[in-house]
Design a protein around this motif. Structure first.
Motif, short mmCIF file in Angstrom:
data_model
loop_
_atom_site.label_atom_id
_atom_site.label_comp_id
_atom_site.label_asym_id
_atom_site.label_seq_id
_atom_site.Cartn_x
_atom_site.Cartn_y
_atom_site.Cartn_z
N TRP A 176 0.83 -1.21 0.00
CA TRP A 176 0.00 0.00 0.00
C TRP A 176 0.86 1.25 0.00
CZ3 TRP A 176 1.64 1.98 4.59
CH2 TRP A 176 1.73 1.16 5.72
N LYS A 177 0.25 2.39 -0.34
CA LYS A 177 0.97 3.67 -0.39
C LYS A 177 0.84 4.38 0.96
CE LYS A 177 1.59 4.02 -5.09
NZ LYS A 177 2.65 2.98 -5.24
N ILE A 178 1.85 5.14 1.31
CA ILE A 178 1.79 5.98 2.51
C ILE A 178 0.82 7.12 2.22
CG2 ILE A 178 3.10 7.49 4.06
CD1 ILE A 178 5.60 5.81 3.43
N LYS A 179 -0.20 7.28 3.12
CA LYS A 179 -1.27 8.26 2.86
C LYS A 179 -1.07 9.54 3.67
CE LYS A 179 -3.84 4.84 0.97
NZ LYS A 179 -3.30 3.70 1.70
N LYS A 180 -1.67 10.60 3.15
CA LYS A 180 -1.63 11.89 3.82
C LYS A 180 -2.84 11.99 4.75
CE LYS A 180 -1.41 16.76 2.53
NZ LYS A 180 -2.65 17.46 2.43
N MET A 181 -2.62 12.57 5.93
CA MET A 181 -3.72 12.74 6.87
C MET A 181 -4.69 13.79 6.32
SD MET A 181 -3.46 13.64 10.91
CE MET A 181 -2.24 12.44 11.38
N GLU A 182 -5.98 13.51 6.37
CA GLU A 182 -6.98 14.48 5.88
C GLU A 182 -7.07 15.63 6.86
OE1 GLU A 182 -8.86 14.73 3.27
OE2 GLU A 182 -8.59 12.78 2.31
N ALA A 183 -7.20 16.84 6.32
CA ALA A 183 -7.30 18.00 7.20
C ALA A 183 -8.66 18.03 7.88
CB ALA A 183 -7.09 19.27 6.41
N GLY A 184 -8.63 18.38 9.15
CA GLY A 184 -9.79 18.64 10.01
C GLY A 184 -11.12 18.08 9.59
N ASP A 185 -11.97 18.92 8.97
CA ASP A 185 -13.36 18.58 8.71
C ASP A 185 -13.55 17.38 7.79
OD1 ASP A 185 -14.08 20.57 10.34
OD2 ASP A 185 -14.51 22.03 8.75
N GLN A 186 -12.64 17.24 6.83
CA GLN A 186 -12.81 16.14 5.88
C GLN A 186 -12.80 14.79 6.57
OE1 GLN A 186 -9.93 17.79 3.03
NE2 GLN A 186 -10.94 16.44 1.59
N SER A 187 -12.06 14.73 7.69
CA SER A 187 -11.96 13.46 8.40
C SER A 187 -13.24 13.15 9.16
CB SER A 187 -10.79 13.50 9.37
OG SER A 187 -11.05 14.39 10.41
#
Ligand code: WA2
Length: 282
Positions: free
Chosen positions: A96-107
């Motif tokens: 799998w690919k290393i993912k970026k943390m979603e900013a605030g509200d999107q999560s």
């Protein structure tokens, strides 16, 4: 006569507040010790064995069966230190690919799906989660260095070799404020006087735990009698000119008396206080 009644009220409030503050501090302390023991478990059975004796399933089972040891933690996870030069091999190996943390509200969107997260943009290094407790499975493959609070906590923990605690912030996939506790796992035992550079160089990964403040503090306070009598608030007072409220209702209580008990969560760079007032008699 009246002065006597007031003095007793003040003492009563102080006792109840100190009792709650001490309970929270003690439960945090035992939880923190167990998180540190998990870091040693990963060091011994993942890094210390070839092949590793830990995989996601083992980690999930073990952490589920030992939740009673961490009454204030909503989940624990282990992230690996991956340099950019190692990224491709790491991703191939894990599939799998290393993912970026979603900013605030999107999560917060209800159909939050880690599969849909963006790959992490190029960085010098990453901290992808490789093992997690079932309760925080959504952070597997996410680069914990792509979130400001997690990033700063990782850097502070690995440079000092001590448990590091974040300021309160909104946890992923939760509507609640929480704090994250991080312990670094090193390649070998470092002397207490090791330099930050030596520590960074010897770093293998980060064992972290999240503390969902409102739900876990509620649970704790509910165990106490006379809960109906007082209003409790918890503050991060690290920056004492702008305290951050971590727990407690927004309604202003017009109670006259207030008692403040300090709380030590084991990270000397953070300060916390519990503020207590009597609820007004109806
Ligand atoms: N764990 C759970 N929910 C979160 C979170 C977190 N961090 N950050 C934001 N929401 C694996 O320090 C390493 C855990 C971070 C450890």
């Amino acid at each position: 006569m009246y002065a006597d009644v007031v003095a007793r009220r003040i003492e009563n409030l102080a006792n109840m507040c100190d009792e709650r503050a001490r309970m929270l501090q003690d439960q945090f302390n035992v939880s923190m010790n167990h998180v540190q023991a998990l870091a040693i478990l990963v060091s011994t059975f993942h890094h210390g064995k070839n092949p590793s004796a830990i995989d996601q399933k083992t980690f999930e089972d073990f952490t589920a069966r030992t939740t009673f040891e961490r009454p204030l933690m909503s989940g624990v996870a282990y992230a690996l230190k991956v340099l950019h030069s190692e990224r491709e091999q790491f991703e191939q190996q894990h599939g799998w690919k290393i993912k970026k943390m979603e900013a605030g509200d999107q999560s917060l969107v209800h159909d939050y799906n880690p599969e849909k997260l963006e790959p992490s943009p190029v960085q010098d290094e990453y901290a992808p989660v490789i093992f997690s407790q079932e309760t925080v499975k959504h952070i597997i493959s996410v680069d914990m260095m792509s979130g400001k609070e997690d990033h700063d906590n990782i850097l502070r923990s690995r440079a000092t070799g001590k448990g590091a605690l974040t300021s309160p912030f909104k946890l992923l996939k939760s509507n609640h404020l929480g704090v994250v506790l991080t312990f670094t796992v090193y390649k070998y035992d470092l002397p207490p006087n090791a330099t930050p550079e030596e520590r960074i160089h010897a770093t293998l990964g980060y064992l972290g735990a999240s503390f969902d403040v409102p739900s876990l503090v509620d649970k704790l306070l509910e165990q106490l009698a006379s809960k109906q009598k007082i209003v409790v608030r918890l503050y991060d007072t690290t920056n004492h000119t702008s305290p951050i409220k971590m727990y407690g209702s927004d309604f202003t209580v017009s109670g006259d008396l207030q008692h403040i008990s300090s709380i030590d969560f084991g990270d000397p760079t953070r300060k916390h206080e519990m503020h207590c007032r009597f609820k007004h008699e109806p």
